[in-house]
Design an enzyme around this catalytic site. Structure first.
Site, PDB file in Angstrom:
ATOM      1  N   GLU A 210       0.886  -1.177   0.000  1.00 33.04           N
ATOM      2  CA  GLU A 210       0.000   0.000   0.000  1.00 33.04           C
ATOM      3  C   GLU A 210       0.913   1.213   0.000  1.00 33.04           C
ATOM      4  O   GLU A 210       1.435   1.602   1.045  1.00 33.04           O
ATOM      5  CB  GLU A 210      -0.888  -0.022   1.261  1.00 33.04           C
ATOM      6  CG  GLU A 210      -1.872  -1.181   1.321  1.00 33.04           C
ATOM      7  CD  GLU A 210      -3.090  -0.950   0.438  1.00 33.04           C
ATOM      8  OE1 GLU A 210      -3.385   0.205   0.108  1.00 33.04           O
ATOM      9  OE2 GLU A 210      -3.740  -1.947   0.066  1.00 33.04           O
ATOM     10  N   CYS A 244      -2.286   9.619   2.660  1.00 33.11           N
ATOM     11  CA  CYS A 244      -1.825   9.021   1.400  1.00 33.11           C
ATOM     12  C   CYS A 244      -2.780   9.291   0.244  1.00 33.11           C
ATOM     13  O   CYS A 244      -2.360   9.354  -0.898  1.00 33.11           O
ATOM     14  CB  CYS A 244      -1.655   7.525   1.579  1.00 33.11           C
ATOM     15  SG  CYS A 244      -3.144   6.725   2.174  1.00 33.11           S
TER      16      CYS A 244
HETATM   17  P1  NAD Z   1       7.893   4.540   5.288  1.00 32.20           P
HETATM   18  O1  NAD Z   1       7.929   3.689   4.066  1.00 32.20           O
HETATM   19  O2  NAD Z   1       9.050   5.422   5.574  1.00 32.20           O
HETATM   20  O3  NAD Z   1       7.717   3.634   6.597  1.00 32.20           O
HETATM   21  C1  NAD Z   1       6.752   2.615   6.677  1.00 32.20           C
HETATM   22  C2  NAD Z   1       7.285   1.482   7.546  1.00 32.20           C
HETATM   23  O4  NAD Z   1       8.460   0.944   6.955  1.00 32.20           O
HETATM   24  C3  NAD Z   1       7.635   1.903   8.969  1.00 32.20           C
HETATM   25  O5  NAD Z   1       7.147   0.932   9.860  1.00 32.20           O
HETATM   26  C4  NAD Z   1       9.155   1.966   8.952  1.00 32.20           C
HETATM   27  O6  NAD Z   1       9.714   1.578  10.181  1.00 32.20           O
HETATM   28  C5  NAD Z   1       9.550   0.973   7.870  1.00 32.20           C
HETATM   29  N1  NAD Z   1      10.730   1.409   7.130  1.00 32.20           N
HETATM   30  C6  NAD Z   1      11.102   2.681   6.826  1.00 32.20           C
HETATM   31  N2  NAD Z   1      12.238   2.688   6.110  1.00 32.20           N
HETATM   32  C7  NAD Z   1      12.608   1.389   5.958  1.00 32.20           C
HETATM   33  C8  NAD Z   1      13.692   0.742   5.317  1.00 32.20           C
HETATM   34  N3  NAD Z   1      14.660   1.432   4.704  1.00 32.20           N
HETATM   35  N4  NAD Z   1      13.752  -0.600   5.358  1.00 32.20           N
HETATM   36  C9  NAD Z   1      12.791  -1.328   5.970  1.00 32.20           C
HETATM   37  N5  NAD Z   1      11.744  -0.757   6.611  1.00 32.20           N
HETATM   38  C10 NAD Z   1      11.644   0.582   6.603  1.00 32.20           C
HETATM   39  O7  NAD Z   1       6.546   5.334   5.174  1.00 32.20           O
HETATM   40  P2  NAD Z   1       6.016   6.433   6.142  1.00 32.20           P
HETATM   41  O8  NAD Z   1       6.867   7.650   6.013  1.00 32.20           O
HETATM   42  O9  NAD Z   1       5.822   5.828   7.485  1.00 32.20           O
HETATM   43  O10 NAD Z   1       4.567   6.728   5.504  1.00 32.20           O
HETATM   44  C11 NAD Z   1       4.402   7.608   4.445  1.00 32.20           C
HETATM   45  C12 NAD Z   1       4.239   6.895   3.127  1.00 32.20           C
HETATM   46  O11 NAD Z   1       3.268   5.885   3.234  1.00 32.20           O
HETATM   47  C13 NAD Z   1       3.735   7.819   2.047  1.00 32.20           C
HETATM   48  O12 NAD Z   1       4.388   7.525   0.834  1.00 32.20           O
HETATM   49  C14 NAD Z   1       2.275   7.484   1.948  1.00 32.20           C
HETATM   50  O13 NAD Z   1       1.644   7.791   0.736  1.00 32.20           O
HETATM   51  C15 NAD Z   1       2.288   6.026   2.215  1.00 32.20           C
HETATM   52  N6  NAD Z   1       0.997   5.583   2.696  1.00 32.20           N
HETATM   53  C16 NAD Z   1       0.226   4.802   1.894  1.00 32.20           C
HETATM   54  C17 NAD Z   1      -1.028   4.399   2.319  1.00 32.20           C
HETATM   55  C18 NAD Z   1      -1.924   3.540   1.480  1.00 32.20           C
HETATM   56  O14 NAD Z   1      -2.961   3.156   1.964  1.00 32.20           O
HETATM   57  N7  NAD Z   1      -1.562   3.226   0.255  1.00 32.20           N
HETATM   58  C19 NAD Z   1      -1.465   4.790   3.574  1.00 32.20           C
HETATM   59  C20 NAD Z   1      -0.650   5.583   4.362  1.00 32.20           C
HETATM   60  C21 NAD Z   1       0.588   5.967   3.914  1.00 32.20           C
END
Ligand code: NAD
Length: 453
Positions: A210, A244
């Site tokens: 997602e 998002c």
């Molecule tokens: P993120 O990808 O930075 O983090 C998400 C998760 O991944 C966290 O639990 C984090 O600990 C982990 N993570 C972060 N970097 C990582 C890495 N290098 N390796 C492994 N794990 C890692 O996302 P965010 O900043 O928490 O959220 C924002 C993003 O999420 C935006 O792009 C937004 O559009 C998207 N989002 C999508 C939806 C949807 O329903 N499609 C919903 C909410 C947010």
């Protein structure tokens, strides 16, 4: 020393014992989750206030009620969803029983982001529990208040031999992903989505991703500017733009822009007052890193509304930018904050071209008094979800799936879609043990007379 090995072994053993499979066990877990939400409503509201300065109204509307509704829906439909689904039969299998069985996948991992830290961890969890899986939940390390409640309180409401919350940031998540899971459900940005998918591929583990992206919002000349401005501003600045599916930028003609700007200013003042900073209805940016990124974007184009910021409070005013170039960072990356650029196009066709030249977005919105314009936008573009004259499609109905397409993700969930996501759809055919004569039709030797089939 692997910090996750013992936990994962324990959960695997629990799944192997079969205890998560019966409907009664699944219902107990769902009821536990429902109790967690009810008993800890205030705690969760406080955590969301601490993490994102989220008002009680936004916390209820976009997190807690949605989770409660998902639990209730799953409980109400659990038996129906679990039932074997009979399928159409051909003459050859007339005497057989043919159906699709939904069986649990096993040990599943849910990795969540920080922007809706309750919704985006617990709604997938409802599906995973309803489908009879053991679950590892990895909340975001950035929404610390919520992470703490989920880690300390939630496990008390669930069977701890089948469920665990693990904590950590990117490094720990990567370490976790070295283990084999039977499904990984990830919500986050597309860059991290690639890391998750590559790690899962090593084990041939299926994933739901997602992800996010830039969500276009087309505003037609034939519209009521104030109505559009109210709806766009509400959803753009909801949760301080950290949504998002929020409209990321507006596409409209220069004339419509001129009518829209005063209407947007009126909407912002009506929602957040003359000094939005003191409004209890406006959220804050999650971290200093994100604050600085967003403050950098304020230098793109020309600020016509808002533009103020304060690092000590991670505050960014609801902002509108015009004269933005496609090549500027604000049009290159997902904004994920309370900044709304307006890009001029001369026609619906040009707007559609603009959208189709880019990655497929998670959400796309079209505002017009003309149904034909809205329908054309729907018919000639692609996105995870679509809103005609409305911006909060995904909040309302669990009967609509939430999920991206292309760069905005793969897979979908909510309601029954979640249950199906976390289930293996097992093709099953049960034949009578007798009636061997019928089977002999298939066996060699394939004599000349049999070649006529
Ligand atoms: P993120 O990808 O930075 O983090 C998400 C998760 O991944 C966290 O639990 C984090 O600990 C982990 N993570 C972060 N970097 C990582 C890495 N290098 N390796 C492994 N794990 C890692 O996302 P965010 O900043 O928490 O959220 C924002 C993003 O999420 C935006 O792009 C937004 O559009 C998207 N989002 C999508 C939806 C949807 O329903 N499609 C919903 C909410 C947010």
């Amino acid at each position: 020393m692997d910090p996750f090995a013992d936990t994962l072994r324990r959960l695997r053993e629990a799944f192997g014992s079969g205890r998560t499979r019966p409907a009664e066990f699944r219902a107990e877990q769902l009821k536990g989750l429902g109790r967690f939400l009810r008993d800890n409503k205030q705690l969760l509201q406080e955590a969301l206030l601490q993490d994102l300065h989220k008002s009680v109204f936004e916390a209820e509307l976009s997190e807690l009620i949605i989770c409660q509704n998902e639990v209730d829906l799953a409980l109400k439909n659990l038996h129906t969803w679990m039932k074997d689904e009979p399928v159409a039969k051909s003459l050859l299998v007339k005497l057989d029983s043919v159906f699709v069985r939904k069986e649990p996948l096993g040990l599943v991992l849910i990795i969540a982001p920080w922007n809706y830290p309750v919704y985006l961890t617990l709604v997938p969890l409802v599906g995973a529990l309803a489908a009879g899986n053991c679950v590892v939940l990895k909340p975001s390390e950035l929404s610390k208040g919520t992470e703490k409640v989920l880690a300390k309180v939630l496990p008390q409401y669930l069977d701890q031999s089948c469920f665990a919350v693990v904590l950590g940031g990117p490094q720990e998540t990567r370490q976790l992903l070295e283990h084999k899971f039977d499904y990984v459900f990830f919500t986050g940005n597309p860059r991290v989505g690639r890391i998750v998918m590559a790690a899962a591929a090593k084990h041939l583990t299926p994933v739901t991703l997602e992800l996010g992206g830039k969500n276009p919002c087309y505003v037609d000349d034939d519209c009521d500017p104030q109505t559009v401005a109210n709806r766009v501003a509400w959803f753009r600045y909801f949760n301080s733009g950290q949504t998002c599916v929020a409209p990321d930028y507006v596409l409209c003609s220069p004339d419509t822009q001129e009518r829209l700007l005063p209407a947007l200013q009126r909407a912002i003042t009506r929602f957040y007052g003359e000094d939005p900073r003191s409004s209890p209805s406006l959220g804050r940016i999650i971290s200093e890193k994100h604050f600085r990124r967003l403050r950098g974007l304020l230098g793109c184009g020309r600020v016509v509304i808002g533009g103020q910021s304060d690092e000590s409070d991670r505050y960014i005013a609801p902002t509108v930018l015009v004269d933005v170039q496609e090549t500027e960072p604000v049009m290159q990356e997902e904004i994920f904050g309370p900044i709304l650029p307006i890009v001029n196009v001369r026609s619906l066709d040009e707007a559609i071209d603009f959208i189709n030249r880019r990655e497929k977005p998670l959400a796309l919105y079209a505002f017009s008094n003309s149904n034909q314009v809205v329908t054309q936008m729907l018919d000639r573009t692609s996105s995870g979800i679509f809103g005609g004259n409305q911006g909060f499609v995904h909040l309302i109905l669990p009967s609509l799936p939430l999920g991206g397409v292309g760069n905005s993700g793969m897979g979908r969930y909510r309601g029954k879609f979640s249950f199906d996501t976390f289930s293996h759809h097992r093709a099953s055919l049960l034949s009578p043990s007798g009636l061997e004569k019928l089977n002999e039709l298939y066996y060699p030797p394939y004599t000349a007379s049999r070649q006529q089939l």
